[in-house]
Design an enzyme around this catalytic site. Structure first.
Site, PDB file in Angstrom:
ATOM      1  N   LYS A   1      29.688  15.435  93.065  1.00 24.92           N
ATOM      2  CA  LYS A   1      28.813  14.461  92.406  1.00 24.92           C
ATOM      3  C   LYS A   1      27.724  13.914  93.328  1.00 24.92           C
ATOM      4  O   LYS A   1      26.692  14.520  93.505  1.00 24.92           O
ATOM      5  CB  LYS A   1      29.646  13.358  91.770  1.00 24.92           C
ATOM      6  CG  LYS A   1      30.451  13.854  90.550  1.00 24.92           C
ATOM      7  CD  LYS A   1      31.066  12.706  89.800  1.00 24.92           C
ATOM      8  CE  LYS A   1      31.899  13.179  88.607  1.00 24.92           C
ATOM      9  NZ  LYS A   1      31.110  13.805  87.539  1.00 24.92           N
TER      10      LYS A   1
ATOM     11  N   PHE B   1      41.679  12.458  86.081  1.00 22.27           N
ATOM     12  CA  PHE B   1      40.791  13.572  85.721  1.00 22.27           C
ATOM     13  C   PHE B   1      40.453  14.337  86.988  1.00 22.27           C
ATOM     14  O   PHE B   1      39.932  13.769  87.944  1.00 22.27           O
ATOM     15  CB  PHE B   1      39.511  13.086  85.050  1.00 22.27           C
ATOM     16  CG  PHE B   1      38.595  14.224  84.668  1.00 22.27           C
ATOM     17  CD1 PHE B   1      38.823  14.949  83.516  1.00 22.27           C
ATOM     18  CD2 PHE B   1      37.533  14.590  85.481  1.00 22.27           C
ATOM     19  CE1 PHE B   1      38.003  16.018  83.166  1.00 22.27           C
ATOM     20  CE2 PHE B   1      36.707  15.662  85.154  1.00 22.27           C
ATOM     21  CZ  PHE B   1      36.948  16.367  83.992  1.00 22.27           C
TER      22      PHE B   1
ATOM     23  N   ASP C   1      41.039  12.446  95.707  1.00 16.63           N
ATOM     24  CA  ASP C   1      39.940  12.971  94.910  1.00 16.63           C
ATOM     25  C   ASP C   1      38.838  11.913  94.887  1.00 16.63           C
ATOM     26  O   ASP C   1      38.903  10.940  94.137  1.00 16.63           O
ATOM     27  CB  ASP C   1      40.428  13.295  93.497  1.00 16.63           C
ATOM     28  CG  ASP C   1      39.345  13.896  92.617  1.00 16.63           C
ATOM     29  OD1 ASP C   1      38.154  13.692  92.916  1.00 16.63           O
ATOM     30  OD2 ASP C   1      39.671  14.562  91.617  1.00 16.63           O
TER      31      ASP C   1
END
Length: 427
Positions: A267, A137, A238
């Site tokens: 995040k 993702f 990532d």
């Protein structure tokens, strides 16, 4: 007001495309606890999807944001710059793995960080193609969802994806895919469909997030690094969900003996404020022309101030070690449950990025119904849980790293009771 009343308003006002796992409308939050508009208390094992690693409303973060808000809230760094933006870049350049000169770009979201990492890789190599992994993702923008290795709901009905994006299987021993098979798929790709001299980058999550919390094997990381070096391909890590002490290190790539060329993060970077970044080798990051990177809100002063406080809290409260201690306790409890719940086929994850996977009694077929039932039962009892995985059969545990021991113990009791209740109802 009642949750049900607001839920009806939500259905009338908000696009159906915005998915929601609960209909709990929050009124306030502190540390690892949230209270809804009806006064119900919940223990938060989601942390805004690994965003508030330092807990809700940490006083040092609130103080930093308040102080910055009283000075100025926005000028756009590209118009009127500010020193703490530079200072945060310096701190990330020091913290991100890699013993080489680095430079940083600030943007607003994780998807933006990924988009810009691809832009930088293409500019630096002069090549167009990118390779990602099944189950990955990387965001909901067109490049982000093109890189994402899951169709529903991320790609469904959105038309053609971006060109020159290729996927290979991610090695998952539980599902019968080895590192050798993954590397074999890459070599077959290079023989059949894609000249490696056209590949700008390979992007990988050190631990797959939405895909099911599967850690990348160390052997895979070494093999990918060699493959990239052999063909002049850049390696992008990532770290959007894995970063900032979640895996027991500041960045998950510190758990491996190789380093990426570019790291994306978001995040947990700013304790709940929208801030993202990409950090990489200085010569690579300088490949884009002035004006080619950035954005109006990229590196917003409030997010920058919050991020400085987050980094201070992680260091001063030793949250990397705290993540390892909490994760160890959680995995021990899950393993004790697993001994009598055969549907729980796996417990995994570094630090406090832990997951439990559930299958049918045959041990092989994914069991999303049981997984979602445990999530719903936990919520009914006051514990917020998240599911993930290509088949929706994984519960991921992402509580704040600052959760007190007594609340953590309470949450584990609720979790076990929820699993037992669902298991009992299924008999």
């Amino acid at each position: 007001m009642k949750n049900a009343e607001i839920s009806k308003r939500r259905d009338a006002a908000i696009s159906n495309g915005v998915g929601m796992q609960t209909q709990v409308y929050v009124e306030r939050a502190l540390g690892s606890e949230v209270w809804d508009i009806e006064g119900n208390r919940y223990i938060d094992f989601a942390a805004g999807i690994a965003v508030v690693n330092t807990g809700h409303c940490h006083p040092r973060i609130i103080e930093a944001v308040t102080k910055q808000a009283q000075a100025f809230t926005h000028t756009c760094h590209q118009v009127l710059p500010y020193e703490n933006y530079i200072h945060l870049a310096e701190r990330l350049n020091d913290l991100v793995p890699g013993d080489f000169a680095k430079k940083t770009v600030f943007v607003t979201t994780g998807a933006e960080a990924v988009e810009n990492a691809i832009k930088v890789a293409r500019a630096a190599t002069g090549r167009p193609a990118v390779i990602a992994f099944g189950g990955a993702f990387h965001g909901r923008t067109f490049m982000g969802m093109s890189l994402t290795g899951k169709v529903a709901p991320y790609k469904k009905n959105f038309g053609a994806m971006m060109p020159d994006v290729y996927h290979v299987p991610f090695p998952i021993e539980l599902h019968g895919t080895s590192v050798a098979e993954t590397m074999g798929a890459l070599h077959k790709l290079f023989k059949a469909d894609l000249d490696p001299d056209r590949v700008a980058a390979i992007i990988i999550e050190p631990v797959q997030g939405e895909g099911g919390f599967y850690p990348a094997p160390a052997e895979l990381m070494r093999d990918l690094r060699k493959l990239c070096d052999d063909h002049g391909i850049l390696m992008i890590a990532d770290e959007i969900q894995t970063g900032f002490a979640r895996t027991g290190r500041m960045f998950a790539m510190e758990n491996y003996d190789v380093v990426p060329d570019i790291t994306t993060m978001a995040k947990g970077l700013a304790g709940g404020l929208p801030l993202a970044a990409l950090t990489g080798r200085a010569e690579i990051m300088d490949a884009a022309q002035p004006g080619g990177l950035g954005g109006t809100y990229g590196g917003n002063p409030l997010g920058i101030a919050a991020s400085h406080a987050v980094l201070d809290v992680i260091e001063d409260e030793d949250l990397c070690n705290r993540a390892n201690a909490l994760g160890s306790r959680l995995k021990q409890r899950l393993e004790s449950i697993r001994a009598r719940v055969p549907e729980m086929v796996d417990v995994r994850g570094p630090g406090f990025m832990v997951a439990a996977e559930f299958n049918m009694p045959d041990g092989k077929t994914p069991n999303p119904d049981m997984t979602n039932a445990i999530r719903a039962e936990g919520l009914r009892r006051g514990l917020v849980l998240l599911t993930c995985g290509v088949y929706g059969n994984v519960i991921r545990f992402l509580a704040p790293l600052t959760i007190p021991d007594d609340i953590f113990a309470e949450a584990l009791d609720i979790l076990e009771a929820s699993i037992d209740a669902v298991k009992g109802a299924a008999k």
